[in-house]
Design a protein around this motif. Sequence first.
Motif, PDB file in Angstrom:
ATOM      1  N   ASP A  77       0.816  -1.206   0.000  1.00  0.00           N
ATOM      2  CA  ASP A  77       0.000   0.000   0.000  1.00  0.00           C
ATOM      3  C   ASP A  77       0.856   1.265   0.000  1.00  0.00           C
ATOM      4  OD1 ASP A  77      -2.657   0.865  -0.127  1.00  0.00           O
ATOM      5  OD2 ASP A  77      -2.447   1.655   1.921  1.00  0.00           O
ATOM      6  N   SER A  78       1.997   1.219   0.708  1.00  0.00           N
ATOM      7  CA  SER A  78       2.849   2.407   0.795  1.00  0.00           C
ATOM      8  C   SER A  78       3.291   2.861  -0.595  1.00  0.00           C
ATOM      9  CB  SER A  78       4.071   2.114   1.659  1.00  0.00           C
ATOM     10  OG  SER A  78       4.774   0.998   1.137  1.00  0.00           O
ATOM     11  N   LEU A  79       3.546   1.917  -1.491  1.00  0.00           N
ATOM     12  CA  LEU A  79       4.021   2.303  -2.815  1.00  0.00           C
ATOM     13  C   LEU A  79       2.893   2.833  -3.704  1.00  0.00           C
ATOM     14  CD1 LEU A  79       6.817  -0.290  -3.666  1.00  0.00           C
ATOM     15  CD2 LEU A  79       7.007   2.021  -2.760  1.00  0.00           C
ATOM     16  N   TRP A  85       0.938  10.104  -4.803  1.00  0.00           N
ATOM     17  CA  TRP A  85       1.501  11.393  -4.396  1.00  0.00           C
ATOM     18  C   TRP A  85       2.362  11.974  -5.521  1.00  0.00           C
ATOM     19  CZ3 TRP A  85       6.257  13.640  -3.818  1.00  0.00           C
ATOM     20  CH2 TRP A  85       6.291  14.841  -3.103  1.00  0.00           C
ATOM     21  N   ALA A  86       3.209  11.112  -6.100  1.00  0.00           N
ATOM     22  CA  ALA A  86       4.133  11.566  -7.139  1.00  0.00           C
ATOM     23  C   ALA A  86       3.386  12.011  -8.393  1.00  0.00           C
ATOM     24  CB  ALA A  86       5.133  10.464  -7.476  1.00  0.00           C
ATOM     25  N   ALA A  87       2.316  11.306  -8.755  1.00  0.00           N
ATOM     26  CA  ALA A  87       1.557  11.681  -9.949  1.00  0.00           C
ATOM     27  C   ALA A  87       0.977  13.078  -9.767  1.00  0.00           C
ATOM     28  CB  ALA A  87       0.438  10.681 -10.207  1.00  0.00           C
ATOM     29  N   THR A 305      19.967   1.782  -9.250  1.00  0.00           N
ATOM     30  CA  THR A 305      19.941   3.173  -9.678  1.00  0.00           C
ATOM     31  C   THR A 305      18.520   3.722  -9.529  1.00  0.00           C
ATOM     32  OG1 THR A 305      19.750   2.318 -11.909  1.00  0.00           O
ATOM     33  CG2 THR A 305      21.920   2.999 -11.217  1.00  0.00           C
ATOM     34  N   ARG A 306      18.346   4.958  -9.989  1.00  0.00           N
ATOM     35  CA  ARG A 306      17.099   5.715  -9.799  1.00  0.00           C
ATOM     36  C   ARG A 306      15.808   4.906  -9.722  1.00  0.00           C
ATOM     37  NH1 ARG A 306      17.530   9.086 -14.258  1.00  0.00           N
ATOM     38  NH2 ARG A 306      16.457   7.541 -15.512  1.00  0.00           N
ATOM     39  N   SER A 307      15.532   4.091 -10.741  1.00  0.00           N
ATOM     40  CA  SER A 307      14.215   3.468 -10.803  1.00  0.00           C
ATOM     41  C   SER A 307      14.042   2.363  -9.758  1.00  0.00           C
ATOM     42  CB  SER A 307      13.972   2.899 -12.195  1.00  0.00           C
ATOM     43  OG  SER A 307      14.884   1.853 -12.428  1.00  0.00           O
ATOM     44  N   ALA A 308      15.139   1.915  -9.133  1.00  0.00           N
ATOM     45  CA  ALA A 308      15.043   0.901  -8.086  1.00  0.00           C
ATOM     46  C   ALA A 308      14.302   1.435  -6.862  1.00  0.00           C
ATOM     47  CB  ALA A 308      16.433   0.416  -7.680  1.00  0.00           C
ATOM     48  N   LEU A 309      14.129   2.756  -6.817  1.00  0.00           N
ATOM     49  CA  LEU A 309      13.410   3.385  -5.718  1.00  0.00           C
ATOM     50  C   LEU A 309      12.051   2.748  -5.467  1.00  0.00           C
ATOM     51  CD1 LEU A 309      12.645   5.833  -3.833  1.00  0.00           C
ATOM     52  CD2 LEU A 309      11.631   6.807  -5.884  1.00  0.00           C
ATOM     53  N   PHE A 310      11.411   2.277  -6.540  1.00  0.00           N
ATOM     54  CA  PHE A 310      10.045   1.756  -6.415  1.00  0.00           C
ATOM     55  C   PHE A 310       9.998   0.260  -6.095  1.00  0.00           C
ATOM     56  CE2 PHE A 310       9.674   5.440  -9.293  1.00  0.00           C
ATOM     57  CZ  PHE A 310       8.717   6.168  -8.609  1.00  0.00           C
ATOM     58  N   ASP A 341      13.935  12.934  -3.693  1.00  0.00           N
ATOM     59  CA  ASP A 341      12.760  13.490  -3.036  1.00  0.00           C
ATOM     60  C   ASP A 341      11.721  12.404  -2.777  1.00  0.00           C
ATOM     61  OD1 ASP A 341      14.170  15.775  -3.299  1.00  0.00           O
ATOM     62  OD2 ASP A 341      13.003  16.582  -4.974  1.00  0.00           O
ATOM     63  N   LEU A 342      11.579  11.488  -3.744  1.00  0.00           N
ATOM     64  CA  LEU A 342      10.619  10.408  -3.545  1.00  0.00           C
ATOM     65  C   LEU A 342      11.106   9.417  -2.488  1.00  0.00           C
ATOM     66  CD1 LEU A 342       9.177   9.652  -7.098  1.00  0.00           C
ATOM     67  CD2 LEU A 342       8.260  11.076  -5.279  1.00  0.00           C
ATOM     68  N   ALA A 343      12.418   9.257  -2.354  1.00  0.00           N
ATOM     69  CA  ALA A 343      12.947   8.358  -1.321  1.00  0.00           C
ATOM     70  C   ALA A 343      12.584   8.883   0.066  1.00  0.00           C
ATOM     71  CB  ALA A 343      14.463   8.222  -1.452  1.00  0.00           C
TER      72      ALA A 343
END
Length: 731
Positions: A77-79, A85-87, A305-310, A341-343
Amino acid sequence: MPLFVEVALPVPMRQTFSYQVPDHIVIVPQKGMRVQVPFGRQQLIGLITAITDTCSLTPKQIKPVISILDESPLLPDSLYKLTAWAARYYFCSLGQMLSQAIPVALRKGAESKAAQVFYWSLTQDGRAADINQLNRAPAQRKLFSALAERDLEQHEITTMELSKTALKALDDKGWISKKSRVGTINLSWRTELEMTEEPHRLNPEQAIAVATLTQHKNYHCTLLEGVTGSGKTEVYLALLETILKQGKQALVLVPEIGLTPQTINRFRRRFNVKVAVIHSGLTDNQRLDAWRNAKTGEAAIIIGTRSALFTPMAYPGVIILDEEHDSSFKQQEGVGYHARDLAVMRGHLEDIPVLLGTATPSLETLQNALSGRYQHLHLGQRAGVAEKVRQGIVDIRNQPLRSGMSHALLNEMRIHLDAGNQVILFLNRRGFAPALICHECGHLHECDRCDAFFTVHQALGEIRCHHCSNQYAIPKQCHQCGSTMLAGQGVGTEQLASFLEKEFPNHPVVRIDRDTTSRKGSLEAHLNSIHKGEYKILVGTQMLAKGHHFPDVTLVGLLDVDGALFSADFRAPERFGQLYTQVSGRAGRATKPGTVLMQTHQSDNAMLRELMHKGYGEFARNQLHERKQALLPPAWHMILIRAEAHLAADADMLLTQIGALLPQNDDCEVIGPMPAPLDRKAGKYRRQLLFQTKNRNQLQQAFEHALPQIELLPLAKKCRWSLDRDPQDLL
Ligand code: ADP
Ligand code: ZN
Ligand code: ZN
């Protein structure tokens, strides 16, 4: 009772779409499951965002779901909260944001659970059967006797090259049956963590940092500011030990160029756990595998890298961003999200600590640390022994330059190369929009209306102030000394490299920039050759500085300091300060002290002096002050609207109309439209508009209000346009 679902689809429309769930679908839909649906003439895969029992569409308008692809929600759910939020924050559709967050293979419909393994075995009847009944069917006999030995997986049977009819015949007799099993998940690391390397004894600063960091189990964000080589990675490893021992996972994000085998191995060496590595070089299936291992908790450490954030974690414990200032954390194409910022937002939502590490903090993070929003830890001593570098300025005013190189720098290069060492030369991305500077006296031409430098637009024949849009024809003479030697276009890496090849025929030259490293694996190959000493002269852009240590490099030359310090991009000085500090921190080693030389027309420039003598910390604090004065980020908030069209007038008009839809007052400012610093690309005219507000909410509200009206503008359909919130790159 009919059942309806709302579905987020990977399309630019900022809305979800309603579908009916037909009776024959037995899976009960849940938020976060993938569905396949008709969309126009195509079939798309989207995610369920809501389930309802009423729908405003008429029965004729509503279409049925084709299938539901998951048995349970894909992400925790957190993701979902994070992507929603990001959208909203980045003004894109939920479907577009979700497609950033989900591996390609899943977007294409792959099975989200660990792949099932299918195998065939003899049934009870089969075991009781007499093989001699198969004497006249050799294929069946062969298969039967093989299965009598052991169960066989589908692919093993395929390699036996028997006809399909043999398999079917045995199946029809009821002698064999197909079964499946799922690979088991090994979570032993959660109860007994095995260390495979003895940690270093922490120095006092490291020990304090680790003790402070391990106090918190809930959300809090920390900036770990430590000079290069001060042992930040060692702090990460010590923190990981604590987190893993609690049975929790760690997500480690690194810059695009920083994910080298050496980095990954430092994490692998210390703990005997599964490490999931996620980066853009993986195939879709490798990526899905890593994603699954993270999601089940089998991988204790996820590094990417960047996209691994999700990447989902079953047992989230900590998020670490190394080199948090690095611009590759901001996605430039498509949805321009910032992984740092998303992290921090993810840390909030999962209620776990976030650690940002760097030698040269971004001004955004520095401001948060100075204001007390983030905890601020320092590492000031170098963990290993290292000699301080020699630093110097080469004043190139009125000096003859050959492909951008002064005599002084060429001579110094010769000395270092003759001693058998390597040399790095840095250049910015060039070929467009430099400041107007006099080569004879070093005068910088400044806007007469504000405190900014003019930018040269060679193609337009004009100079522009990117702060207030003020413009003039390119002057013929220096306003200070009357010289006609006004520096316009600079040298590119390609030209420099070919000049150096002729100048130093015995010392091989390599060029590292976006052009030479675009192919998968080519950067790694280049870096390897450099480490082996196959190249002596390294020419590159900022890219070459990131997170690399070349111990045989003893001379670093920064050629185009002016282009960096006086660029139209307000972040350029910050970037330059980071580059300078990172390369100075890495040049040479204990036995071979390094030298860093900067070429400039502005040898007395206060910024430059400060950077050299007081270091990045002071420099950055002053930059922060200047940004506040100039109402720039991180003090103010910014969104960049880009438009491109075959007719410049179309792009200009669209942006003018957009500007008119945005508020302008003491707290909100519209700048432009004006040519982008790179004003023409692929035959299209590029224009931009900046919207700045005093606080974040004003920007959100004003833009949310304007966006539906912008989308209705007829020119919005004619021109290509895009939004970039918190732009990192104004070019
Ligand atoms: P950073 O990440 O800040 O650049 P590293 O963690 O890579 O620094 O440390 C630099 C070097 O110093 C590495 O070779 C590392 O193994 C070593 N090192 C770090 N901490 C210690 C320590 N406490 N004692 C001895 N060596 C250390
Ligand atoms: Zn002059
Ligand atoms: Zn101006």
